[in-house]
Write a protein that holds these residues in place. Structure first.
Motif, PDB file in Angstrom:
ATOM      1  N   THR A 285      25.648  44.628 -17.189  1.00 68.42           N
ATOM      2  CA  THR A 285      27.053  44.771 -17.600  1.00 68.42           C
ATOM      3  C   THR A 285      27.202  46.070 -18.379  1.00 68.42           C
ATOM      4  O   THR A 285      26.309  46.495 -19.095  1.00 68.42           O
TER       5      THR A 285
ATOM      6  N   ASP B 140      25.921  41.381 -10.554  1.00 69.72           N
ATOM      7  CA  ASP B 140      26.244  40.007 -10.906  1.00 69.72           C
ATOM      8  C   ASP B 140      25.342  39.068 -10.109  1.00 69.72           C
ATOM      9  O   ASP B 140      25.796  38.370  -9.205  1.00 69.72           O
TER      10      ASP B 140
ATOM     11  N   GLY C 254      29.853  47.164 -21.016  1.00 76.18           N
ATOM     12  CA  GLY C 254      31.014  46.680 -21.750  1.00 76.18           C
ATOM     13  C   GLY C 254      31.506  45.405 -21.086  1.00 76.18           C
ATOM     14  O   GLY C 254      30.758  44.448 -20.941  1.00 76.18           O
ATOM     15  N   ARG C 255      32.753  45.415 -20.627  1.00 79.81           N
ATOM     16  CA  ARG C 255      33.297  44.206 -20.003  1.00 79.81           C
ATOM     17  C   ARG C 255      33.064  44.143 -18.502  1.00 79.81           C
ATOM     18  O   ARG C 255      33.253  43.103 -17.888  1.00 79.81           O
ATOM     19  N   THR C 256      32.695  45.295 -17.908  1.00 75.49           N
ATOM     20  CA  THR C 256      32.496  45.311 -16.456  1.00 75.49           C
ATOM     21  C   THR C 256      31.135  44.732 -16.114  1.00 75.49           C
ATOM     22  O   THR C 256      30.137  45.096 -16.720  1.00 75.49           O
ATOM     23  N   ARG C 257      31.128  43.839 -15.134  1.00 75.10           N
ATOM     24  CA  ARG C 257      29.874  43.280 -14.655  1.00 75.10           C
ATOM     25  C   ARG C 257      29.503  44.039 -13.393  1.00 75.10           C
ATOM     26  O   ARG C 257      29.953  43.720 -12.306  1.00 75.10           O
TER      27      ARG C 257
ATOM     28  N   ASP D 142      20.212  43.370 -17.746  1.00 74.85           N
ATOM     29  CA  ASP D 142      20.508  42.360 -18.762  1.00 74.85           C
ATOM     30  C   ASP D 142      19.853  41.023 -18.425  1.00 74.85           C
ATOM     31  O   ASP D 142      19.513  40.251 -19.313  1.00 74.85           O
TER      32      ASP D 142
END
Lengths: 532, 315
Positions: free
Chosen positions: B13, B21, B15-18, B57
């Motif tokens: 990720t 996934d 920030g908020r963007t994944r 991550d």
């Protein structure tokens, strides 16, 4: 006039792109001019003190070479022009070069001009709009400086002459840059050649000004910077010099236009220099790559430090005579004698050279960020180079380069001062004084390494931190800042050498802090994502 | 575990963007593996994780038997990478950059270097700033292909090359496969992937939606059928798996799910066939289907079940 179609639109676009840079730059030049006048007024309040400064300056070839002569020892304006005339002229020239290259060759190289050129824009329009922008910038500069200097309390006619002199020098170099932007195919090269011309013209003027009565004084008349000084603001105001500047700019402009119509879009007139088809055996690792990337910049800094050192050494022997008023002179003599004044002067200048060496360090380490945002770090790190080794290159160059620069300044100023004063011991004293500056400059390198290691963007904060340290050092005593604020700056902890007793403890502390900052920065860099 | 690359459940990720996934990717030794996806699907992010430039991550990733983050430096000596957007040092010549990258990687074959320079018609004497986009890409390609790395990671390596050079590139990749090297080729150019790749992974929004050999993947999609019939085309349109049926002057056209092909053919022969053309699905159709799924909003479910099928099929 289809060749000029679209000039108006391009000019508006250029002004929009420069809407922040241009006012800031103009403001800084005007501010520098006005504040110089007010500080000169304070330092040399009466005719006698000015006359003494003027005669001492004019008798010191190193100072004359650096700044030029004082042409009217009695006038406050003419005395203020010492330093200021050259500085403002160089600033106007640099602004003009940057403006012209930015709106001609840089646009062409990036392909933006092709995008624009395919619309209804004539062949000569980009050059015309760039020249329009630079002409307006220099006219604005002339008017604002004339107003600023008049408001600061100088005669209006001389102020107008000063403003026109600087605007004229700016225009001359804008036109030179316009020619180079046509000759070379790359913005970097065009800027490089233009600044090299600025340096060469500065040197020509220095040689002309510094030469004696029988020497080649006419050399000053071959340089646009020399014209700026021969305009003699507040010392006769020779308005006709403006005609030489205008004529020179006009000739250069004609040359630039004739080059435009002879070449293709994107091409230069000078051929691109070729490089070797294969890499030399010594270009074999990350460190040697970094050396290759930064050696040119280090060489430029080294030349500047040697010139600075020679000027310092040359001025040192006359410092005692140069302190303006008789009272100040008496006071300082009581405090430590003439030798004390000279030492205090040298210690202060050595402190400045530490800040310049730190600036080199900030720039050298900052290159890490430029490589990362330029996407060249990624392919390099995708080879067998570890992050540690990759970052080590510019850090080593910043540390050892900074030390070498200081050593050069110390050795050259020491050699010049020793030979002029006949006191050989001065060489060792000045080399020593330059070496104690190293730790403070290194702390700055550590600050930038840590910033870059944490987040690449933070590397550019190094410049802000350096400016804050500089301001703390310069303005702190005036503003009566508390001691702990002053102590934040590493430069405050450097012994004031030559001439005082000193202890090695603060130096060792600064070395330890540098080691911690560099270590932490490299550790953080090894753990973070490479941005793209 | 003898896979060259094995990635499973990779998450990254920003920030908020994944960006990634739960991505899966397996590349086997000696294969040319196509890595497909629309812009922003996460191809380059995956490659950067594999190169140890980004830290994942979650999820596991192995590269040449090592950990891409921890063992980055040692692994990098065994691979060569060509980024999608090549920038060169402005005052180094192309030849210098090729040699330098080779040496940083631990050596390159000078004969192969000269041969590649000739094949790609690249002038090594120009300075970095003087090269066009395509020529910068050639510099990086020559540096990678002249190395003796066992794995080549190519991130959209031909986006700036002209069709002639594209052809040279394809020849070179075939040579590499012939000499037993593994290639991970991320690309937009479907014809290139179709021509070169043994297996393909298609990703969307940071997830793997299809993976398998081209023929396995083809199996999951539709074949176009055009038949001239002897009788009336009764009931053809209602057969399972038949899409977009069209009847005109005794000619029947449709798209049929490849798995249901034989049912349709049996019915056609019952009616009587005078002429028949059948066209296997192109990779482009395969790829576009996932876009279309996106557009139609029914998307991910068919996509990921397809991926599971394909994996099951390939085992």
């Amino acid at each position: 006039m289809t060749a000029l179609a679209g000039t108006g639109a391009l000019t508006r676009l250029a002004l929009r792109r420069d809407r922040i840079m241009l006012p800031v730059w103009l403001y800084l030049i005007v501010f520098m001019a006005a504040s110089t006048v007010s500080s000169t007024k304070g330092l040399y309040p009466d005719v006698a003190s000015r006359a003494e400064l003027a005669s001492n300056t004019n008798d010191t070839p190193a100072l004359v070479a650096l700044y030029g002569r004082v042409y009217d020892p009695t006038s406050l304006g003419a005395v203020s022009m010492l330093k200021l005339n050259v500085l403002a002229a160089v600033a106007a020239a640099a602004l003009s070069i940057v403006l012209v290259v930015r709106h001609t060759r840089a646009d062409e190289e990036s392909g933006r001009q092709e995008l624009v050129g395919a619309t209804a824009v004539g062949r000569r329009a980009p050059l015309t709009s760039a020249l329009t922008v630079v002409l307006s910038a220099n006219l604005t500069l002339a008017v604002l400086c004339a107003l600023g200097l008049t408001i600061a309390g100088l005669p209006a006619a001389g102020s107008a002459a000063a403003g026109l002199a600087w605007g004229g020098v700016g225009m001359a170099f804008g036109a030179i840059a316009a020619v180079f932007a046509q000759l070379t195919a790359h913005a970097r090269t065009a800027t490089g050649y233009s600044f090299a011309a600025l340096g060469a013209f500065y040197l020509i003027r220095a040689m002309g000004d510094a030469s004696g009565a029988g020497g080649p004084r006419w050399l000053s008349w071959l340089s646009p910077i020399g014209w700026g000084q021969q305009f003699r603001p507040y010392a006769g105001n020779r308005w006709w010099v403006l005609l030489i500047m205008v004529a020179f700019a006009a000739v250069m402009t004609v040359v630039a236009y004739s080059l435009v119509s002879r070449r293709d879009l994107g091409a230069g007139v000078l051929p691109d220099r070729e490089g070797p088809a294969a890499a030399a055996p010594r270009l074999r690792g990350a460190i040697s790559l970094w050396w290759r990337l930064q050696r040119g910049s280090l060489l430029g800094w080294a030349i500047a430090f040697m010139v600075l050192g020679a000027a310092l050494g040359g001025i040192a022997s006359n410092v005692g005579d140069m302190v303006g008023s008789q009272q100040a002179h008496d006071l300082i003599t009581k405090l430590g004698g003439e030798k004390g004044i000279t030492d205090a002067f040298l210690a202060a200048e050595m402190g400045f050279s530490a800040i310049f060496a730190a600036a080199f360090g900030v720039q050298a380490v900052g290159r890490l960020r430029a490589e990362e945002t330029g996407q060249r770090t990624e392919p390099a790190l995708a080879t067998g180079v570890s992050r540690w080794r990759w970052a080590a290159g510019p850090v080593l160059i910043a540390l050892f380069g900074g030390a070498v620069l200081l050593l050069l300044a110390g050795a050259v100023s020491g050699a010049v001062y020793a030979s002029q004063s006949g006191d050989g011991a001065q060489f060792g004293r000045l080399v020593g004084a330059s070496l104690v500056q190293i730790p403070a400059a290194w702390v700055m390198v550590g600050v930038v390494v840590l910033g870059y290691g944490l987040l690449p963007r933070l590397a550019s904060l190094g410049w802000a931190v350096l400016v804050v340290f500089l301001l703390i050092g310069e303005m702190g005593p005036l503003l009566k800042l508390p001691g702990w604020v002053m102590d934040v700056s590493p430069f405050a902890h450097t012994p004031k050498l030559p001439g005082t007793t000193w202890s090695v403890t603060p130096l060792l502390w600064m070395l330890a802090i540098t080691a911690v900052l560099v270590g932490a920065g490299l550790w953080a860099f090894r753990r973070r994502d490479i941005t793209s | 575990m003898n896979e060259v690359i094995s990635v499973s459940g990779l998450v990254k990720t920003f920030g908020r963007t994944r960006a990634l996934d739960g991505l899966d990717l397996t590349v086997r030794p000696g294969e040319v593996h196509g890595f497909l996806g629309p812009n922003g699907a996460g191809k380059s992010t995956t490659i950067r994780v594999l190169l140890g430039l980004l830290r994942a991550d979650a999820g596991s990733s192995r590269l040449l038997g090592g950990d891409p983050w921890r063992d980055a430096t040692t692994l990098h000596r065994r691979l060569a990478y060509v980024p999608g957007d090549v920038t060169l040092w402005p005052n180094l010549s192309g030849g210098e950059v090729i040699d330098l990258l080779g040496r940083l990687r631990g050596g390159l074959d000078p004969r192969r270097r000269d041969e590649l320079l000739e094949r790609f018609e690249l002038d090594p004497k120009k300075k970095g700033r003087a090269y066009s986009k395509g020529n910068r890409q050639k510099v990086a390609l020559v540096a990678a292909l002249a190395s003796d790395a066992e794995l080549l990671i190519l991130d959209e390596p031909t986006s700036g090359l002209d069709p002639l050079m594209e052809e040279v590139f394809q020849e070179c990749v075939r040579d590499e496969r012939g000499s037993g090297r593994t290639v991970l080729l991320s690309s937009h150019i479907l014809s290139e992937v179709e021509a070169l790749c043994d297996r393909v992974t298609i990703i969307r929004k940071g997830r793997t939606v299809e993976t398998g050999t081209l023929s396995e993947l083809r199996h999951l999609t539709r074949t176009s059928i055009r038949a001239e019939l002897a009788g009336p085309p009764d009931g053809l349109a209602d057969l399972p798996g038949v899409h977009d049926p069209e009847v005109k002057d005794g000619t029947f056209k449709c798209e049929v799910e490849t798995a249901r092909l034989d049912t349709l053919l049996r019915r056609l022969t019952e009616i009587g066939v005078r002429g028949l053309t059948s066209q296997p699905p192109t990779l482009e159709e395969l790829f576009l289907r996932h876009y279309q799924d996106d557009l139609n909003g029914k998307g991910a479910s068919t996509g990921s079940s397809g991926a599971r099928d394909a994996k099951a099929g390939s085992r």
